[in-house]
Design a protein around this motif. Structure first.
Motif, PDB file in Angstrom:
ATOM      1  N   GLY A 106      48.696  30.618 -29.668  1.00 51.33           N
ATOM      2  CA  GLY A 106      49.776  29.730 -30.065  1.00 51.33           C
ATOM      3  C   GLY A 106      49.472  29.025 -31.372  1.00 51.33           C
ATOM      4  O   GLY A 106      48.319  28.709 -31.668  1.00 51.33           O
ATOM      5  N   VAL A 119      45.767  30.532 -22.943  1.00 50.19           N
ATOM      6  CA  VAL A 119      46.436  30.315 -24.230  1.00 50.19           C
ATOM      7  C   VAL A 119      45.512  29.491 -25.119  1.00 50.19           C
ATOM      8  O   VAL A 119      44.991  28.466 -24.693  1.00 50.19           O
ATOM      9  CB  VAL A 119      47.768  29.549 -24.075  1.00 50.19           C
ATOM     10  N   TYR A 149      47.116  34.729 -24.666  1.00 54.19           N
ATOM     11  CA  TYR A 149      48.130  34.318 -25.633  1.00 54.19           C
ATOM     12  C   TYR A 149      47.496  33.488 -26.744  1.00 54.19           C
ATOM     13  O   TYR A 149      46.476  32.838 -26.550  1.00 54.19           O
ATOM     14  CB  TYR A 149      49.224  33.496 -24.938  1.00 54.19           C
ATOM     15  N   CYS A 188      56.000  24.922 -31.906  1.00 55.07           N
ATOM     16  CA  CYS A 188      54.893  25.789 -31.478  1.00 55.07           C
ATOM     17  C   CYS A 188      55.455  27.165 -31.143  1.00 55.07           C
ATOM     18  O   CYS A 188      56.520  27.275 -30.543  1.00 55.07           O
ATOM     19  CB  CYS A 188      54.190  25.244 -30.235  1.00 55.07           C
ATOM     20  N   CYS A 197      50.913  25.712 -33.678  1.00 51.72           N
ATOM     21  CA  CYS A 197      51.753  24.517 -33.671  1.00 51.72           C
ATOM     22  C   CYS A 197      51.753  23.886 -35.053  1.00 51.72           C
ATOM     23  O   CYS A 197      50.710  23.784 -35.697  1.00 51.72           O
ATOM     24  CB  CYS A 197      51.231  23.505 -32.655  1.00 51.72           C
ATOM     25  N   ILE A 249      54.215  30.902 -29.432  1.00 51.02           N
ATOM     26  CA  ILE A 249      53.162  31.522 -28.634  1.00 51.02           C
ATOM     27  C   ILE A 249      53.356  33.031 -28.652  1.00 51.02           C
ATOM     28  O   ILE A 249      54.454  33.528 -28.399  1.00 51.02           O
ATOM     29  CB  ILE A 249      53.182  30.987 -27.187  1.00 51.02           C
ATOM     30  N   PHE A 285      45.599  27.473 -28.652  1.00 54.00           N
ATOM     31  CA  PHE A 285      46.501  26.932 -29.664  1.00 54.00           C
ATOM     32  C   PHE A 285      45.711  26.487 -30.881  1.00 54.00           C
ATOM     33  O   PHE A 285      44.629  25.920 -30.757  1.00 54.00           O
ATOM     34  CB  PHE A 285      47.252  25.706 -29.124  1.00 54.00           C
TER      35      PHE A 285
END
Length: 95
Positions: free
Chosen positions: A56, A14, A54, A44, A58, A46, A16
């Protein structure tokens, strides 16, 4: 020398990013790119990008991020079922 079997298997990844406006990012990635929402954590969101990859986003806040960090911060997460990835890094910090 280390072999791949020395490390826990990575099952998911993931990445972010912070955003100034989660609603605008949500609209773009869901409506324009058609990404499927995998998990909504409130501040957040995802999205599934590929089988185990993935992306994400935020919501940046004045409390959680400094102004400089809002433009450049990335959190890269590797998901494994085995504990000890941090321990491996502490034992071998050059990797």
């Amino acid at each position: 020398m280390y072999f791949m079997s020395d490390y826990p298997p990575i099952e998911q990844q993931v990445t972010f990013f912070y955003t100034h406006d989660l609603d605008v990012s949500t609209e773009f990635y869901e409506q324009k790119l058609g990404l499927e929402l995998w998990l909504d954590q409130g501040t957040c969101r995802i999205y599934t990008v590929s089988g185990s990859g993935y992306l994400g986003f935020c919501q940046a806040s004045e409390i959680s991020t400094s102004p400089a960090d809002k433009h450049s911060s990335v959190i890269f997460t590797l998901v494994t079922q085995q504990a000890g990835l941090a321990r491996l890094h502490r034992q071998n910090p050059r990797r």
